[in-house]
Design a protein around this motif. Sequence first.
Motif, PDB file in Angstrom:
ATOM      1  N   LYS A 122       0.821  -1.207   0.000  1.00  0.00           N
ATOM      2  CA  LYS A 122       0.000   0.000   0.000  1.00  0.00           C
ATOM      3  C   LYS A 122       0.857   1.260   0.000  1.00  0.00           C
ATOM      4  CE  LYS A 122      -2.928   3.239   1.741  1.00  0.00           C
ATOM      5  NZ  LYS A 122      -2.593   4.582   2.259  1.00  0.00           N
ATOM      6  N   ASP A 123       1.923   1.246   0.764  1.00  0.00           N
ATOM      7  CA  ASP A 123       2.786   2.432   0.874  1.00  0.00           C
ATOM      8  C   ASP A 123       3.517   2.754  -0.424  1.00  0.00           C
ATOM      9  OD1 ASP A 123       2.050   2.779   3.495  1.00  0.00           O
ATOM     10  OD2 ASP A 123       3.910   1.962   4.345  1.00  0.00           O
ATOM     11  N   ASN A 124       3.650   1.770  -1.312  1.00  0.00           N
ATOM     12  CA  ASN A 124       4.451   1.960  -2.514  1.00  0.00           C
ATOM     13  C   ASN A 124       3.645   1.975  -3.810  1.00  0.00           C
ATOM     14  OD1 ASN A 124       7.551   1.854  -1.814  1.00  0.00           O
ATOM     15  ND2 ASN A 124       6.521   0.414  -0.436  1.00  0.00           N
ATOM     16  N   VAL A 125       2.351   1.762  -3.716  1.00  0.00           N
ATOM     17  CA  VAL A 125       1.497   1.781  -4.907  1.00  0.00           C
ATOM     18  C   VAL A 125       0.584   3.002  -4.815  1.00  0.00           C
ATOM     19  CG1 VAL A 125      -0.323   0.566  -6.170  1.00  0.00           C
ATOM     20  CG2 VAL A 125       1.611  -0.705  -5.224  1.00  0.00           C
ATOM     21  N   PRO A 126       0.696   3.933  -5.742  1.00  0.00           N
ATOM     22  CA  PRO A 126      -0.061   5.188  -5.625  1.00  0.00           C
ATOM     23  C   PRO A 126      -1.567   4.996  -5.801  1.00  0.00           C
ATOM     24  CG  PRO A 126       1.041   5.063  -7.753  1.00  0.00           C
ATOM     25  CD  PRO A 126       1.553   3.906  -6.945  1.00  0.00           C
ATOM     26  N   GLU A 127      -2.313   5.749  -4.991  1.00  0.00           N
ATOM     27  CA  GLU A 127      -3.765   5.867  -5.127  1.00  0.00           C
ATOM     28  C   GLU A 127      -4.474   4.521  -5.238  1.00  0.00           C
ATOM     29  OE1 GLU A 127      -5.158   8.969  -7.788  1.00  0.00           O
ATOM     30  OE2 GLU A 127      -3.185   9.926  -7.723  1.00  0.00           O
ATOM     31  N   LEU A 128      -4.072   3.593  -4.377  1.00  0.00           N
ATOM     32  CA  LEU A 128      -4.689   2.271  -4.334  1.00  0.00           C
ATOM     33  C   LEU A 128      -6.083   2.388  -3.716  1.00  0.00           C
ATOM     34  CD1 LEU A 128      -4.216  -0.798  -4.775  1.00  0.00           C
ATOM     35  CD2 LEU A 128      -3.271  -0.860  -2.448  1.00  0.00           C
ATOM     36  N   LEU A 129      -7.101   2.055  -4.486  1.00  0.00           N
ATOM     37  CA  LEU A 129      -8.481   2.259  -4.037  1.00  0.00           C
ATOM     38  C   LEU A 129      -9.001   1.110  -3.184  1.00  0.00           C
ATOM     39  CD1 LEU A 129     -10.060   3.696  -7.320  1.00  0.00           C
ATOM     40  CD2 LEU A 129      -9.310   4.962  -5.293  1.00  0.00           C
ATOM     41  N   GLU A 130      -8.630  -0.123  -3.541  1.00  0.00           N
ATOM     42  CA  GLU A 130      -9.249  -1.274  -2.876  1.00  0.00           C
ATOM     43  C   GLU A 130      -8.339  -2.484  -2.968  1.00  0.00           C
ATOM     44  OE1 GLU A 130     -13.488  -2.285  -3.872  1.00  0.00           O
ATOM     45  OE2 GLU A 130     -12.541  -4.089  -4.669  1.00  0.00           O
ATOM     46  N   VAL A 131      -8.290  -3.264  -1.889  1.00  0.00           N
ATOM     47  CA  VAL A 131      -7.654  -4.574  -1.931  1.00  0.00           C
ATOM     48  C   VAL A 131      -8.700  -5.620  -1.580  1.00  0.00           C
ATOM     49  CG1 VAL A 131      -5.310  -3.791  -1.459  1.00  0.00           C
ATOM     50  CG2 VAL A 131      -6.824  -4.325   0.459  1.00  0.00           C
ATOM     51  N   SER A 132      -8.621  -6.738  -2.258  1.00  0.00           N
ATOM     52  CA  SER A 132      -9.512  -7.865  -1.990  1.00  0.00           C
ATOM     53  C   SER A 132      -8.675  -8.998  -1.409  1.00  0.00           C
ATOM     54  CB  SER A 132     -10.196  -8.308  -3.295  1.00  0.00           C
ATOM     55  OG  SER A 132     -10.982  -9.458  -3.078  1.00  0.00           O
TER      56      SER A 132
END
Length: 237
Positions: free
Chosen positions: A201-211
Amino acid sequence: MTKLSVNVNKIATLRNSRGGNAPDLLKVASDIQRFGGEGITIHPRPDERHIKYQDAYDLKPVVHTEYNIEGNPIPKFTDLVLAVKPTQVTLVPDEEHAITSNAGWDTKKHAGFLKEVISEFKRNDIRTSVFVDPVKDMIEGACEIGADRIELYTEAFAQGYSRGDMDAIKPYALCAQLGIDLGLGVNAGHDLSLENIKFFKDNVPELLEVSIGHALISESLYLGLENVINMYLHKLK
């Protein structure tokens, strides 16, 4: 904050193993949301070995957060999604007897088919996401076929991270940024866990959702479902 959508397939697998209704899938989905989960994901497969098609209908009035149905858009699946009308449909190129998802779409090779399917879902006001490997051409292809979002297939990252290879994140960061530049929302899933989710999460920009399903349910056997959900939410802040 990146939204946490909990995949409840493993709950259905446990239920089906005894042929009854324990654990109660609907109650677990309700409790996940009560504990802070921001979405419920299901992935019905043609053999219904975990989520049954009827579960998709039964969950609709229970899920008051994001409802995500993922799967291969064969006619039976497409009809189900159009009838249930979830918040989001995630298209995954599963082979019929695959144990789990093991590849993203070739959005160039299957462009015609995917564009037709996506158009039908969007006509019915269902947000569409396409499961893709972190490859530039596949991200561009997802944009060309009219997808609203991409879901980055994160198995390669998870395997690299477990070996101490921090560079495994690089293609995901680059492809997420490309997707954002093209107007796509960015989701992610597969083999994400409490161990690796914060770094991702800290390294992927603008992550909206994880499943997340398998890891989250496995971790909950030791730590408890409510506790694990809140641990994920803390790491996703």
